[in-house]
Scaffold this motif. Structure first.
Motif, PDB file in Angstrom:
ATOM      1  N   ASN A  68       0.814  -1.224   0.000  1.00  0.00           N
ATOM      2  CA  ASN A  68       0.000   0.000   0.000  1.00  0.00           C
ATOM      3  C   ASN A  68       0.844   1.268   0.000  1.00  0.00           C
ATOM      4  O   ASN A  68       0.325   2.354   0.293  1.00  0.00           O
ATOM      5  N   VAL A  69       2.124   1.133  -0.325  1.00  0.00           N
ATOM      6  CA  VAL A  69       3.025   2.293  -0.304  1.00  0.00           C
ATOM      7  C   VAL A  69       3.141   2.887  -1.703  1.00  0.00           C
ATOM      8  O   VAL A  69       3.506   2.196  -2.656  1.00  0.00           O
ATOM      9  N   GLN A  70       2.834   4.161  -1.817  1.00  0.00           N
ATOM     10  CA  GLN A  70       2.991   4.889  -3.072  1.00  0.00           C
ATOM     11  C   GLN A  70       4.199   5.806  -2.931  1.00  0.00           C
ATOM     12  O   GLN A  70       4.167   6.785  -2.171  1.00  0.00           O
ATOM     13  N   ILE A  71       5.279   5.505  -3.647  1.00  0.00           N
ATOM     14  CA  ILE A  71       6.504   6.309  -3.542  1.00  0.00           C
ATOM     15  C   ILE A  71       6.409   7.512  -4.474  1.00  0.00           C
ATOM     16  O   ILE A  71       6.088   7.374  -5.661  1.00  0.00           O
ATOM     17  N   ASN A  72       6.677   8.678  -3.951  1.00  0.00           N
ATOM     18  CA  ASN A  72       6.622   9.912  -4.745  1.00  0.00           C
ATOM     19  C   ASN A  72       7.970  10.167  -5.410  1.00  0.00           C
ATOM     20  O   ASN A  72       8.792  10.957  -4.919  1.00  0.00           O
ATOM     21  N   TYR A  73       8.197   9.478  -6.517  1.00  0.00           N
ATOM     22  CA  TYR A  73       9.459   9.639  -7.238  1.00  0.00           C
ATOM     23  C   TYR A  73       9.549  11.052  -7.823  1.00  0.00           C
ATOM     24  O   TYR A  73       8.541  11.681  -8.149  1.00  0.00           O
ATOM     25  N   HIS A  74      10.788  11.521  -7.974  1.00  0.00           N
ATOM     26  CA  HIS A  74      11.010  12.825  -8.599  1.00  0.00           C
ATOM     27  C   HIS A  74      10.544  12.762 -10.049  1.00  0.00           C
ATOM     28  O   HIS A  74      10.948  11.870 -10.802  1.00  0.00           O
ATOM     29  N   TYR A  75       9.722  13.675 -10.445  1.00  0.00           N
ATOM     30  CA  TYR A  75       9.204  13.690 -11.808  1.00  0.00           C
ATOM     31  C   TYR A  75      10.310  13.983 -12.814  1.00  0.00           C
ATOM     32  O   TYR A  75      10.976  15.020 -12.723  1.00  0.00           O
ATOM     33  N   ASN A  76      10.493  13.047 -13.745  1.00  0.00           N
ATOM     34  CA  ASN A  76      11.466  13.215 -14.829  1.00  0.00           C
ATOM     35  C   ASN A  76      12.855  13.576 -14.330  1.00  0.00           C
ATOM     36  O   ASN A  76      13.630  14.224 -15.015  1.00  0.00           O
ATOM     37  N   PHE A  77      13.186  13.126 -13.115  1.00  0.00           N
ATOM     38  CA  PHE A  77      14.491  13.477 -12.529  1.00  0.00           C
ATOM     39  C   PHE A  77      15.644  12.995 -13.412  1.00  0.00           C
ATOM     40  O   PHE A  77      16.534  13.733 -13.765  1.00  0.00           O
ATOM     41  N   SER A  78      15.619  11.709 -13.806  1.00  0.00           N
ATOM     42  CA  SER A  78      16.734  11.138 -14.573  1.00  0.00           C
ATOM     43  C   SER A  78      16.820  11.736 -15.964  1.00  0.00           C
ATOM     44  O   SER A  78      17.900  11.935 -16.496  1.00  0.00           O
TER      45      SER A  78
END
Length: 371
Positions: free
Chosen positions: A162-172
């Protein structure tokens, strides 16, 4: 066990047991026509078997006594070690230590919930400033730990579900060009490495020309360089170097491959092997015939980055990314690039490919007005 007399000369043999799921007492019974030594013995065996079967089913749903995170991690690492490559194990050990330090050795594993884990991942992003790819690896390590815990009945569900990780948008993608060198930067870095040592220079140039990983190139024996049935000289990638020793298989199944060598790469191998007074075990070695260490090479590349004022990530893996970018620039299809570098479905390879091809399309669009 007790016996209840029924009508028509039948006898019910009854046994009682405690249900571990409810803490209530339940009964099992069997009926026979006689009440003698033989039937009593038979009834005891049948009733014991039924009770054991019910207890096994109930037991599979009962968690084992409370266990701490550090105990589970140590058990998992012992299970994990013989099943993976050394570098994979070593990297997971490093991440596991980090996880234990942040979540706490004495944390009871059943108390770890999705809220705690979301805060932990945010901490990796905004306190430690880790990249998306690094956080994904931490998630993978945690997922393996929790799966192991479920298999051993320390958990009844995976708290990561149930964990939604907030990845950096378009970071890479925003920093993608930092992963590979342009022609001028490549020329300057190779020249710098040749000045440090011809062995270093030849090895780094070979990585760029082939797209091999450090371990794949460093573990090449002279016998691994030979012409194939089409008359092309290839490097047969069949292993990787770990702590100065060749392992029998490379990183993944897709990594086992034959890489066609361009003429310059062939000449580098010839020059390298000629540079030693006596035949060396590996193609690329130091003056003492030892395999080239990745730590030493990366240290010199770090110096090159500072001295040449290159504002990009620079390590041995940068030459692999530069090789991919050059092939994309030359118009080589993505599936052929992936096969050459030993990737089945790598996100980084795709992103570099799309970035370079989109850049080429932009240049073309700008030149159309000149027609």
């Amino acid at each position: 066990m007790w016996i209840e007399k029924r009508t028509n000369h039948r006898f019910k043999f009854v046994e009682q047991y405690k249900d571990p799921l409810t803490d209530k007492y339940r009964r099992v019974c069997v009926t026979y026509n006689r009440n003698n030594c033989h039937t009593r013995k038979q009834a005891h065996l049948v009733l014991s078997k039924r009770i054991n079967q019910r207890l096994i089913v109930a037991g599979n749903q009962i968690l084992k006594p409370k266990i701490t995170l550090v105990e589970v991690v140590h058990q998992w690492l012992n299970y994990f070690r013989p099943r993976v490559k050394f570098n994979t194990y070593r990297n997971n050990v490093s991440r596991a230590k980090h996880i234990l330090n942040d979540l706490g050795n004495d944390t009871i594993i059943t108390r770890i919930n999705s809220c705690l884990l979301m805060n932990y991942f945010d901490n990796l992003f905004y306190v430690h400033h880790y990249k998306n790819s690094t956080v994904q690896k931490f998630r993978g390590t945690l997922n393996n730990i929790f799966k192991f815990a479920m298999q051993h009945r320390y958990l009844n569900r995976n708290p990561l579900n149930n964990v939604q990780i907030n990845y950096h948008y378009n970071f890479s993608r925003n920093h993608l060009e930092r992963n590979f060198l342009d022609d001028e930067e490549l020329k300057a870095v190779l020249s710098y490495m040749y000045q440090r040592s011809p062995h270093y220079g030849r090895f780094c140039e070979f990585l760029y020309l082939t797209g091999l990983r450090y371990g794949e190139a460093a573990s090449l024996y002279p016998k691994n360089i030979y012409p194939n049935s089409h008359g092309q000289v290839i490097a047969a990638v069949r292993g990787t170097l770990v702590q100065g020793k060749k392992q029998p298989s490379p990183k993944t199944t897709e990594s086992i491959r034959d890489v066609v060598l361009p003429e310059q790469a062939i000449q580098l191998c010839i020059n390298e092997m000629k540079s030693h007074d006596s035949p060396a075990k590996f193609v690329f070695t130091s003056d003492r015939g030892k395999p080239l260490g990745n730590t030493v090479l990366n240290t010199w590349l770090h110096h090159a980055k500072q001295d040449l004022r290159i504002r990009k990530h620079l390590s041995l893996h940068t030459f692999r990314h530069t090789h991919i970018s050059k092939l994309a620039e030359l118009g080589v299809p993505l599936y052929l690039i992936q096969a050459r570098v030993g990737h089945k479905d790598a996100q980084t390879t795709k992103e570099i490919y799309l970035h370079v091809t989109k850049k080429a399309e932009l240049i073309l669009d700008n030149k159309l007005d000149q027609l």
